[in-house]
Design an enzyme around this catalytic site. Structure first.
Site, PDB file in Angstrom:
ATOM      1  CD  GLU A  91      -1.218  -0.461   3.659  1.00  0.00           C
ATOM      2  OE1 GLU A  91      -2.035  -1.397   3.603  1.00  0.00           O
ATOM      3  OE2 GLU A  91      -1.162   0.329   4.600  1.00  0.00           O
ATOM      4  CB  CYS A 342       1.931   0.954   9.104  1.00  0.00           C
ATOM      5  SG  CYS A 342       2.860   2.402   8.934  1.00  0.00           S
TER       6      CYS A 342
HETATM    7  N1  SAH Z   1       9.615   0.488   9.794  1.00  0.00           N
HETATM    8  C1  SAH Z   1       9.601   1.916   9.804  1.00  0.00           C
HETATM    9  C2  SAH Z   1       8.392   2.496   9.084  1.00  0.00           C
HETATM   10  C3  SAH Z   1       7.152   2.090   9.784  1.00  0.00           C
HETATM   11  S1  SAH Z   1       5.676   2.994   9.721  1.00  0.00           S
HETATM   12  C4  SAH Z   1       9.624   2.409  11.234  1.00  0.00           C
HETATM   13  O1  SAH Z   1       9.539   1.585  12.152  1.00  0.00           O
HETATM   14  O2  SAH Z   1       9.749   3.606  11.438  1.00  0.00           O
HETATM   15  C5  SAH Z   1       5.882   4.599  10.314  1.00  0.00           C
HETATM   16  C6  SAH Z   1       5.477   4.849  11.766  1.00  0.00           C
HETATM   17  O3  SAH Z   1       4.133   4.453  12.093  1.00  0.00           O
HETATM   18  C7  SAH Z   1       6.385   4.142  12.716  1.00  0.00           C
HETATM   19  O4  SAH Z   1       6.790   5.046  13.694  1.00  0.00           O
HETATM   20  C8  SAH Z   1       5.465   3.088  13.292  1.00  0.00           C
HETATM   21  O5  SAH Z   1       5.921   2.647  14.533  1.00  0.00           O
HETATM   22  C9  SAH Z   1       4.145   3.808  13.348  1.00  0.00           C
HETATM   23  N2  SAH Z   1       2.965   2.933  13.478  1.00  0.00           N
HETATM   24  C10 SAH Z   1       2.790   1.699  12.983  1.00  0.00           C
HETATM   25  N3  SAH Z   1       1.577   1.212  13.323  1.00  0.00           N
HETATM   26  C11 SAH Z   1       0.973   2.153  14.045  1.00  0.00           C
HETATM   27  C12 SAH Z   1      -0.300   2.226  14.684  1.00  0.00           C
HETATM   28  N4  SAH Z   1      -1.171   1.226  14.651  1.00  0.00           N
HETATM   29  N5  SAH Z   1      -0.602   3.373  15.332  1.00  0.00           N
HETATM   30  C13 SAH Z   1       0.289   4.391  15.369  1.00  0.00           C
HETATM   31  N6  SAH Z   1       1.497   4.376  14.806  1.00  0.00           N
HETATM   32  C14 SAH Z   1       1.845   3.271  14.142  1.00  0.00           C
END
Ligand code: SAH
Length: 353
Positions: A91, A342
């Site tokens: 996505e 995400c």
């Molecule tokens: N692997 C990378 C990119 C991930 S997504 C990383 O860890 O940074 C980007 C951000 O969204 C990250 O900070 C991740 O921890 C956060 N994230 C993922 N799922 C989430 C959720 N359900 N609620 C809030 N933030 C979330």
């Protein structure tokens, strides 16, 4: 030459391809212009290319992926689910905001892996584990799909890119670098390095490797906790890395690139959102030249057993950080209706198929 693997090649690599097909090297520059600057996917329209090359290019589709759903939240977030050649679903998201000077700020959020190996407990991307890395071309194809949305809406080209979609970008380092090289280059998509942000779970060695590549990308680090015990509970990879190591690597990144680092902090109700956490976070970042923190209230993911923080605690947390001199930005909850956290849209699609 396999035409379907053209997207993702550097100018030099395109040169090698066109020369191997018997064309002059300068043709590569024209090809790059069509492919990357104009994002043209119909060879028939690439009018200044030699006819033979156009014919060759038309033998199979230039894009290997297709959009399967487009969900517009109506509040500036459009989420695309994309099917790769082997059926894998990823996505990407387009976010429209007003920029500081009133001009639109158009940001693409892109994925680098199908699924994720990191297994963060609050994140939907890791629920099914890592399916596979995306190739440089697959990473870049997301921009063609987002460009179609921009064109439909009569919007100009992207102003910003965040590598914050599905996957851990630094776990797919070489493909990421190849894709970002093309994204950033003048002969490529032309997105300035300072307008590109790479978000990582925090892999210290890879952060240093990124710093040494000679680009001025912004770095965002998903910290999400203020002690190793707490972080390891939320982020399994922390066992091997540890908080201190990550913060040191971030400081090295700043020293080498002079780019400010942002720390992301997903607030999880009752887990990491206390006043004591805010105090510890400020202390952890005390030595940082300018500490930027993005607070993200958790978007609940089914089955995670974790809950969103209360509105009160988000406010208190950000107030406490600001009082300690931290530069805080609370991320607006957007795109929840289109499952923009995400991996949530893809998880739904994978589970229903
Ligand atoms: N692997 C990378 C990119 C991930 S997504 C990383 O860890 O940074 C980007 C951000 O969204 C990250 O900070 C991740 O921890 C956060 N994230 C993922 N799922 C989430 C959720 N359900 N609620 C809030 N933030 C979330």
């Amino acid at each position: 030459m396999s035409v379907s693997s053209l997207i993702g090649l550097t100018l030099q690599q395109l040169r090698d391809e066109v020369v191997a097909l018997g064309h002059k090297p300068f043709v590569a520059k024209q090809l790059a212009q069509w492919l990357y600057q104009r994002r043209e996917t119909d060879p028939a329209r690439m009018t200044n290319l030699p006819r033979e090359l156009r014919k060759k290019l038309a033998e199979q589709p230039l894009l290997t992926s297709t959009v399967i759903t487009t969900e517009d939240s109506g509040e500036g977030t459009t989420k695309l689910a994309v099917r790769l050649h082997d059926g894998t679903i990823i996505e990407c998201v387009l976010m429209e905001e007003d920029g500081e000077d009133g001009s639109p700020r158009l940001t693409a959020c892109i994925s680098t892996q199908a699924g994720c190996a990191m297994g963060c407990r609050f994140c939907a991307s890791g629920v099914l584990g890592l399916k596979r890395h995306l190739s440089p071309g697959e990473i870049l194809e997301q921009f063609y799909h987002i460009d179609q949305v921009l064109k439909r809406k009569g919007l100009p080209w992207l102003t910003n890119v965040v590598v914050m979609g599905m996957g851990e970008p630094l776990h797919n380092f070489d493909n990421l670098m190849q894709a970002l090289t093309v994204l950033n280059a003048d002969w490529g998509f032309g997105v300035g390095a300072r307008r590109i942000t790479v978000s990582t779970v925090g892999l210290p060695d890879k952060i240093r490797e990124l710093a040494s590549q000679g680009f001025q990308f912004n770095l965002a680090i998903s910290l999400h906790a203020t002690s190793d015990e707490q972080r390891t509970r939320l982020i399994p990879t922390n066992v091997a890395t540890g908080l201190k190591n990550i913060i040191d690597a971030a400081a090295d990144y700043f020293r080498q690139t002079r780019r400010e680092v942002t720390f992301e902090y997903t607030l999880v109700g009752g887990e990491n959102d206390s006043a004591a956490d805010a105090g510890r976070l400020a202390a952890l970042l005390r030595d940082f030249p300018r500490a930027n923190v993005n607070l993200i209230p958790m978007n609940p993911v089914e089955g995670s057993g974790l809950k969103a923080p209360g509105t009160e605690s988000v406010e208190e947390f950000s107030r406490a950080l600001r009082a300690a001199g931290v530069n805080v930005h609370v991320r607006r909850k957007r795109g929840r209706s289109v499952q923009a956290a995400c991996g949530q849209l893809r998880l739904r699609l994978e589970q229903s198929s």
